[in-house]
Design an enzyme around this catalytic site. Structure first.
Site, PDB file in Angstrom:
ATOM      1  N   GLU A   1       0.794  -1.230   0.000  1.00 60.86           N
ATOM      2  CA  GLU A   1       0.000   0.000   0.000  1.00 60.86           C
ATOM      3  C   GLU A   1       0.832   1.288   0.000  1.00 60.86           C
ATOM      4  O   GLU A   1       0.821   2.055   0.970  1.00 60.86           O
ATOM      5  CB  GLU A   1      -0.920   0.019   1.224  1.00 60.86           C
ATOM      6  CG  GLU A   1      -1.883  -1.142   1.272  1.00 60.86           C
ATOM      7  CD  GLU A   1      -2.938  -1.010   2.371  1.00 60.86           C
ATOM      8  OE1 GLU A   1      -2.792  -0.149   3.250  1.00 60.86           O
ATOM      9  OE2 GLU A   1      -3.908  -1.781   2.344  1.00 60.86           O
TER      10      GLU A   1
ATOM     11  N   GLU B   1      -5.347  -8.568   1.100  1.00 60.09           N
ATOM     12  CA  GLU B   1      -5.838  -8.252   2.450  1.00 60.09           C
ATOM     13  C   GLU B   1      -7.329  -7.971   2.401  1.00 60.09           C
ATOM     14  O   GLU B   1      -7.794  -7.269   1.499  1.00 60.09           O
ATOM     15  CB  GLU B   1      -5.177  -6.989   3.037  1.00 60.09           C
ATOM     16  CG  GLU B   1      -3.801  -7.163   3.579  1.00 60.09           C
ATOM     17  CD  GLU B   1      -3.252  -5.885   4.225  1.00 60.09           C
ATOM     18  OE1 GLU B   1      -4.040  -5.016   4.655  1.00 60.09           O
ATOM     19  OE2 GLU B   1      -2.019  -5.761   4.272  1.00 60.09           O
TER      20      GLU B   1
HETATM   21  C1  GAL Z   1      -3.790  -2.208   5.848  1.00 59.63           C
HETATM   22  C2  GAL Z   1      -2.371  -2.512   6.254  1.00 59.63           C
HETATM   23  C3  GAL Z   1      -2.258  -3.550   7.320  1.00 59.63           C
HETATM   24  C4  GAL Z   1      -3.340  -3.480   8.381  1.00 59.63           C
HETATM   25  C5  GAL Z   1      -4.710  -3.281   7.759  1.00 59.63           C
HETATM   26  C6  GAL Z   1      -5.844  -3.076   8.748  1.00 59.63           C
HETATM   27  O1  GAL Z   1      -3.867  -0.907   5.346  1.00 59.63           O
HETATM   28  O2  GAL Z   1      -1.646  -2.970   5.141  1.00 59.63           O
HETATM   29  O3  GAL Z   1      -0.965  -3.489   7.858  1.00 59.63           O
HETATM   30  O4  GAL Z   1      -3.025  -2.590   9.341  1.00 59.63           O
HETATM   31  O5  GAL Z   1      -4.707  -2.207   6.879  1.00 59.63           O
HETATM   32  O6  GAL Z   1      -5.926  -1.767   9.167  1.00 59.63           O
END
Ligand code: GAL
Length: 444
Positions: A168, A356
């Protein structure tokens, strides 16, 4: 729609994601150098209740039991990140043999258990020594990063076949260099633009290096994204939403695809040209083998005269009185479908993988169990949207839950719990939540 694993096809990849700083702990032992997060958490009032990642889930010492647990939960793909300052304590120069050794052991045990490693090279924990030289604001970061990537691929590439260059980039550039709420805590539009361009350069450069060392591996990078909608159908809100879409969804993927930066909607973005040198534009382009999509929610945007540069702002989920997670993010699973459609509509887009997705809810332990029906619902509803997109022809290859263990959630500290597995941070006990058992059963 019948939601089964089979409906996604045999080759669909099911996994979980984590990040080094959020779980490893062991922040200052066995030769590891400081990262910007080790330093940032020491500042007062930057992190919820001044929490820090010094110990986190103690994964550095407990990875064996955690990988066995992963195995027992039928998880066969594990996305984790490498801590740059564990490998190179000063960011460049001397390699730390204990760092290499740790990731060797982690990779070897994963493979022994039949768990395929998916490695992110940069998940926000820049070596502090490099930050002192400007970090992402210094164009030299392209070479520093390339050097580190080459070391990782040379040491681990015989066993690791799936790589992600950055996690990201827009988020770490915005939170770390514009809003100052994440490490290294810098604030300003020029910081943001410089960091953005250097991250975009490093992203393509890192990918090229991986391929130059080993051509047979799969290389991707990951992007955060949120489905954006205007607050009303008024022209001003529509314009505001378009601007937010540029920042939240388009800024880093478009140069990678060879389209240049999307500067036409937001005047100030043109200032990025200050940092662009001859040949950069062509260097920003790289044909990735896959793009990692990371989506959690949607954002509703309205016109706001007094917001500098943008004249746009997010209408908070709280103000909209919608159902939210513990992050105050709206529960809106259709956002995933919308983002898959949006990204797949780009010409020459490689296959997508959801690297994710997940949700934080206030979990409670009762009788040594954690029942979290809301998380199960969230995951099911999102997977339905993934399947919907897939059935409409979107080339989506896999899904990784964020995250395996409750962990250090950056500026929010240990408050939000995203894990499939509950962690008691007092004694490091792990308790598989109902959602963990649900996922294990689903992907069996
Ligand atoms: C994403 C990040 C993760 C985690 C997730 C939940 O932006 O890559 O490290 O924190 O959000 O907030």
């Amino acid at each position: 729609m019948l939601l089964t694993k089979e409906a996604f096809g045999e080759d669909f990849i099911w996994g979980v994601s984590t990040a080094a700083y959020q779980i490893e702990g062991a922040h200052n032992i066995h030769g590891k150098g400081l990262s910007i997060w080790d330093v940032f958490v020491q500042k007062r009032n930057k992190i919820f209740q001044n929490h820090n990642g010094d110990i986190a889930c103690d994964f550095y010492n407990r990875y064996t039991e955690d990988l066995y647990l992963m195995y027992r939960l039928n998880i066969r793909n594990y996305r984790f990140s490498i801590s740059w300052s564990r490998i190179l304590p000063d960011g460049t120069g001397e390699i730390n043999p204990s760092g290499i050794d740790f990731y060797n052991r982690l990779i070897d045990l994963s493979l022994e258990l039949g768990i395929t490693p998916w490695v992110t090279l940069y998940h926000w924990d820049l070596p502090h020594t490099l930050d002192k030289k400007g970090g992402w604001l210094n164009r030299d970061i392209k070479e520093w990063f390339g050097h580190y990537v080459a070391i990782c691929v040379t040491h681990f590439g015989d066993r690791v076949k799936n790589w992600m260059v950055l996690n990201e980039p827009t988020v770490f550039c915005a939170t770390g260099y514009f809003f100052g709420v994440h490490a290294p805590g810098k604030k300003g539009i020029d910081y943001f633009l410089a960091a953005t361009h250097h991250a975009a350069l490093a992203q393509a450069h890192g990918a090229r290096i991986i391929k130059s060392i080993q051509n047979d591996n799969t290389v991707g990078t990951t992007f955060s994204c949120s489905y954006v909608e205007p607050f009303t159908t008024r022209e001003k809100d529509i314009v505001a939403a378009k601007k937010a879409d540029v920042l939240l969804n388009r800024l880093l993927i478009e140069p990678l695809l060879g389209m240049g930066y999307p500067t036409s909607e937001i005047k100030i973005l043109k200032r990025i040209e200050k940092y662009i040198k001859q040949n950069d534009e062509k260097d920003l382009k790289f044909d990735m083998d896959f793009i990692g999509i990371q989506n959690y929610t949607r954002e509703i945007i309205r016109h706001a005269t007094f917001v500098p540069y943008l004249q746009a702002k997010i209408v908070s989920a709280k103000d909209r009185k919608v159902t939210t997670t513990a992050m105050n993010w709206e529960v809106y699973p259709e956002a995933m479908y919308q983002m898959l459609k949006k990204f797949s509509a780009y010409q020459n887009i490689p296959p997508l993988t959801i690297t994710e997705n997940g949700a934080a809810f206030p979990d409670r332990v009762e009788n040594n169990m954690v029942d979290d029906p809301k998380r199960i619902q969230y995951l099911q509803d999102t997977l339905e949207q993934v399947l919907r997109a897939k059935q409409e022809g979107v080339n989506v290859k896999g899904y990784f839950v964020w995250t395996f263990l409750d962990n250090f959630e950056w500026a929010e500290g240990y408050q939000p719990r995203f894990g499939l597995v509950y962690v008691n941070f007092q004694n490091q006990q792990r308790i598989v939540k109902s959602s963990g058992n649900w996922y294990a059963n689903f992907i069996k």
